[in-house]
Structures are given as C-alpha cells and as structure tokens.
Scaffold this motif. Structure first.
Motif, short mmCIF file in Angstrom:
data_model
loop_
_atom_site.label_atom_id
_atom_site.label_comp_id
_atom_site.label_asym_id
_atom_site.label_seq_id
_atom_site.Cartn_x
_atom_site.Cartn_y
_atom_site.Cartn_z
N GLN A 157 -7.55 -11.85 -22.77
CA GLN A 157 -8.14 -11.26 -21.57
C GLN A 157 -8.14 -12.27 -20.42
O GLN A 157 -7.81 -11.93 -19.29
N ARG A 158 -8.52 -13.52 -20.72
CA ARG A 158 -8.51 -14.56 -19.69
C ARG A 158 -7.10 -14.83 -19.19
O ARG A 158 -6.89 -15.03 -18.00
N THR A 159 -6.15 -14.83 -20.09
CA THR A 159 -4.76 -15.09 -19.72
C THR A 159 -4.23 -13.98 -18.81
O THR A 159 -3.60 -14.26 -17.78
N LEU A 160 -4.48 -12.74 -19.19
CA LEU A 160 -4.02 -11.61 -18.37
C LEU A 160 -4.72 -11.57 -17.01
O LEU A 160 -4.09 -11.29 -15.99
N ALA A 161 -6.01 -11.88 -17.00
CA ALA A 161 -6.74 -11.93 -15.73
C ALA A 161 -6.19 -13.02 -14.83
O ALA A 161 -6.09 -12.85 -13.61
N SER A 162 -5.81 -14.15 -15.41
CA SER A 162 -5.21 -15.24 -14.65
C SER A 162 -3.87 -14.79 -14.04
O SER A 162 -3.56 -15.12 -12.90
N ASN A 163 -3.09 -14.06 -14.81
CA ASN A 163 -1.82 -13.54 -14.28
C ASN A 163 -2.06 -12.62 -13.09
O ASN A 163 -1.38 -12.74 -12.06
N ALA A 195 4.12 -15.79 -15.11
CA ALA A 195 3.13 -15.08 -15.92
C ALA A 195 3.16 -15.60 -17.35
O ALA A 195 4.21 -15.93 -17.88
N ARG A 196 1.97 -15.69 -17.97
CA ARG A 196 1.85 -16.20 -19.33
C ARG A 196 1.24 -15.13 -20.22
O ARG A 196 0.49 -14.28 -19.75
N ASP A 197 1.52 -15.21 -21.49
CA ASP A 197 0.93 -14.32 -22.47
C ASP A 197 1.21 -14.90 -23.85
O ASP A 197 1.94 -15.88 -23.98
N PHE A 198 0.61 -14.33 -24.88
CA PHE A 198 0.91 -14.73 -26.25
C PHE A 198 0.89 -13.49 -27.13
O PHE A 198 0.32 -12.47 -26.78
N LYS A 199 1.55 -13.59 -28.25
CA LYS A 199 1.62 -12.48 -29.19
C LYS A 199 0.39 -12.53 -30.08
O LYS A 199 0.21 -13.47 -30.85
N ASP A 249 9.90 -14.59 -4.12
CA ASP A 249 9.12 -15.84 -4.19
C ASP A 249 9.07 -16.42 -5.61
O ASP A 249 8.29 -17.32 -5.89
N ASN A 250 9.90 -15.91 -6.53
CA ASN A 250 9.99 -16.38 -7.92
C ASN A 250 8.69 -16.20 -8.70
O ASN A 250 8.44 -16.91 -9.66
N ASN A 251 7.85 -15.25 -8.31
CA ASN A 251 6.64 -14.93 -9.06
C ASN A 251 7.03 -13.90 -10.11
O ASN A 251 7.62 -12.88 -9.81
N SER A 252 6.68 -14.16 -11.37
CA SER A 252 7.10 -13.27 -12.46
C SER A 252 6.01 -12.28 -12.90
O SER A 252 6.16 -11.64 -13.94
N VAL A 253 4.95 -12.15 -12.13
CA VAL A 253 3.87 -11.22 -12.49
C VAL A 253 4.28 -9.81 -12.12
O VAL A 253 4.57 -9.52 -10.96
N ALA A 279 -1.57 -2.68 -17.52
CA ALA A 279 -1.49 -1.94 -18.78
C ALA A 279 -1.90 -2.82 -19.96
O ALA A 279 -2.64 -2.39 -20.86
N ALA A 280 -1.44 -4.05 -19.97
CA ALA A 280 -1.80 -4.98 -21.05
C ALA A 280 -3.29 -5.29 -21.02
O ALA A 280 -3.94 -5.39 -22.07
N LEU A 281 -3.87 -5.41 -19.82
CA LEU A 281 -5.30 -5.70 -19.68
C LEU A 281 -6.14 -4.54 -20.22
O LEU A 281 -7.11 -4.76 -20.96
#
Length: 148
Positions: free
Chosen positions: A23-29, A40-44, A107-111, A118-120
């Motif tokens: 949740q923190r990772t997705l909120a940061s994205n 953008a970061r995430d983990f499985k 701007d090379n932003n991958s978010v 949807a993931a959040l």
C-alpha cells in the motif's frame, strides 16, 4: 502446541505486513505521478509471501527474527520504524522491482495512474479481507477458550 494454534494467525500477520508495505509503495507511485523521470515500483506479493514463509520454516522465530531485532520474548512489540517487510526484508524476502511502462511519456515517468489506482483498490480490498480473517480467527480462538 502453541505454535499450531498461532501458525495460521502468524501467516496472516505476515500477509498484513506485506499488504501494508505494498500500500505504501503504490501510494508513493501515485504521489510521484507528475515527477519527471520517476520509475514506478512494486513487488510480487505471492513471491514475498513465499519467501517470508520459507524464512520462518528455516528457523526464524517471527517478525523480530526476520527484521534482525533481538527481543527477550517473541511476544514483544517491535518499534514501529522497524516494521518494513520489503524495505528491510527486501534482500531476504522480495525486493522492490520497477513496474513495466505501458505507455511511454515525454518526461520518462513510468507511473500509469489507471494501473496504480486499480492495484491500490485491489490491495485495499485484500488488506481488509486479511484483517477480517484475523479477527474471525481471534474470535474463534476466544470462543474455544471460553467454551462457547
């Protein structure tokens, strides 16, 4: 015997820690959606959960052993700042990975905001389900102890 009683709760507790970290990772994205060059970061979740369970089966005794914190009793509460399953357990459980970019931006932003939202929402629903499961398990154990 005590381990048999708490084994399922411990697994759900680990799942709750991982869900909170995701949740923190997705909120940061989402917060960095307009930051140029942000990746953008995430983990499985499944991989991280398997790794945490494997660590426990290999001899770790609960979250304090996983985080490298020494306590005199496994029931001691860890300091809030030390609970970060992916941050501190990243090397041992599952490291954060970069999300694949679905639409290139100037701007090379991958978010991708649609994917992140949807993931959040999905993670929030699963977090709530885990909380309800833990609550149900606790009520069942309390009912068994009280003889109801």
């Amino acid at each position: 015997m005590f381990n048999k009683l708490t084994q399922r709760l411990e697994m759900q507790g680990n799942a709750l820690l991982l869900r909170a970290e995701r949740q923190r990772t997705l909120a940061s994205n989402i917060a960095n959606a307009d930051t140029p060059g942000y990746a953008a970061r995430d983990f499985k979740f499944a991989d991280a959960m398997r790794a945490m369970n494997a660590q426990q089966e290999a001899g770790s005794n609960g979250p304090s052993a996983q985080l490298g914190v020494r306590t005199s009793d496994p029931r001691h509460i860890l300091p809030e700042s030390r609970i970060s399953p992916v941050g501190e357990l990243g090397q041992r459980a599952s490291a954060l990975a970069y999300s694949l970019q679905s639409q290139p931006s100037l701007d090379n932003n991958s978010v991708d905001m649609d994917r992140e939202r949807a993931a959040l929402v999905d993670n929030t629903v699963r977090y709530e389900a885990t909380l309800r499961f833990i609550n149900g398990q606790a009520k069942t154990m309390l009912g068994a102890i009280q003889g109801q």
